[in-house]
Design an enzyme around this catalytic site. Structure first.
Site, PDB file in Angstrom:
ATOM      1  N   ASN A 119       9.876  -7.494   7.884  1.00 40.01           N
ATOM      2  CA  ASN A 119       8.270  -7.738   8.009  1.00 40.01           C
ATOM      3  C   ASN A 119       7.396  -6.711   7.371  1.00 40.01           C
ATOM      4  O   ASN A 119       7.650  -5.450   7.093  1.00 40.01           O
ATOM      5  CB  ASN A 119       8.309  -7.567   9.573  1.00 40.01           C
ATOM      6  CG  ASN A 119       8.677  -6.340  10.308  1.00 40.01           C
ATOM      7  OD1 ASN A 119       9.582  -5.731   9.623  1.00 40.01           O
ATOM      8  ND2 ASN A 119       8.243  -5.965  11.178  1.00 40.01           N
ATOM      9  N   GLU A 142      11.772 -12.862   8.548  1.00 45.64           N
ATOM     10  CA  GLU A 142      12.512 -14.320   8.368  1.00 45.64           C
ATOM     11  C   GLU A 142      11.523 -15.018   7.135  1.00 45.64           C
ATOM     12  O   GLU A 142      12.051 -15.778   6.124  1.00 45.64           O
ATOM     13  CB  GLU A 142      12.730 -15.349   9.503  1.00 45.64           C
ATOM     14  CG  GLU A 142      13.528 -14.577  10.554  1.00 45.64           C
ATOM     15  CD  GLU A 142      12.748 -13.629  11.498  1.00 45.64           C
ATOM     16  OE1 GLU A 142      11.662 -13.061  11.224  1.00 45.64           O
ATOM     17  OE2 GLU A 142      13.244 -13.644  12.626  1.00 45.64           O
TER      18      GLU A 142
END
Ligand code: THU
Length: 130
Positions: free
Chosen positions: A41, A54
């Site tokens: 992130n 992701e």
């Protein structure tokens, strides 16, 4: 393969840029051709511009020319299971079948495995637009 994915996710998690939440996340997707793609992130002072681990892993996969996800692994710290947020479930869905395993991990290793279909039932996908 799972151990390799865990190691990659741990490295990615440790590189995450999360100065605002303090919550580092690492993710790894395995492409259908066997390639492994990691992401972390990356937060931003303009909060909504932050990017999930992701999403970064999926972008790395697409950049490498892969467009099918066979397996996903997400790693975060803390006692609770760190499963993909709603938006990332949909991002994964774009490239994965309902049967794709999603491994939820802590820094120490695997905690739980679910399928994408369990995380995002009755999902909308590319097939709807054909
Ligand atoms: N985050 C991820 O990267 N993936 C998830 O599945 C859950 C949340 C990030 C977003 C934000 O940078 C931080 O974790 C706290 O929400």
């Amino acid at each position: 393969m799972l151990e390799r994915m865990i190691d990659l996710a741990r490295d990615a998690m440790n590189r995450a840029y999360a100065p605002y939440s303090g919550f580092q996340v690492g993710a790894v997707v395995r492409g259908a051709n066997g390639g492994l793609f990691a992401g972390c992130n990356v937060e931003n002072a303009a909060y909504p511009q932050g990017c999930c681990a992701e999403a970064a892993a999926v972008a790395a996969m697409v950049l490498a020319g892969e467009n099918r996800i066979a397996e996903v692994l997400v790693m975060g710290r803390g006692e609770q299971l760190v499963s993909p947020c709603g938006g990332c479930r949909q991002r994964i869905r774009e490239f994965a079948d309902d049967s794709a395993p999603v491994h939820i991990c802590g820094e120490e290793g695997l905690r739980k495995t679910l399928t994408l279909g369990e995380l995002l039932p009755l999902s909308f996908g590319p097939g709807h637009l054909k």
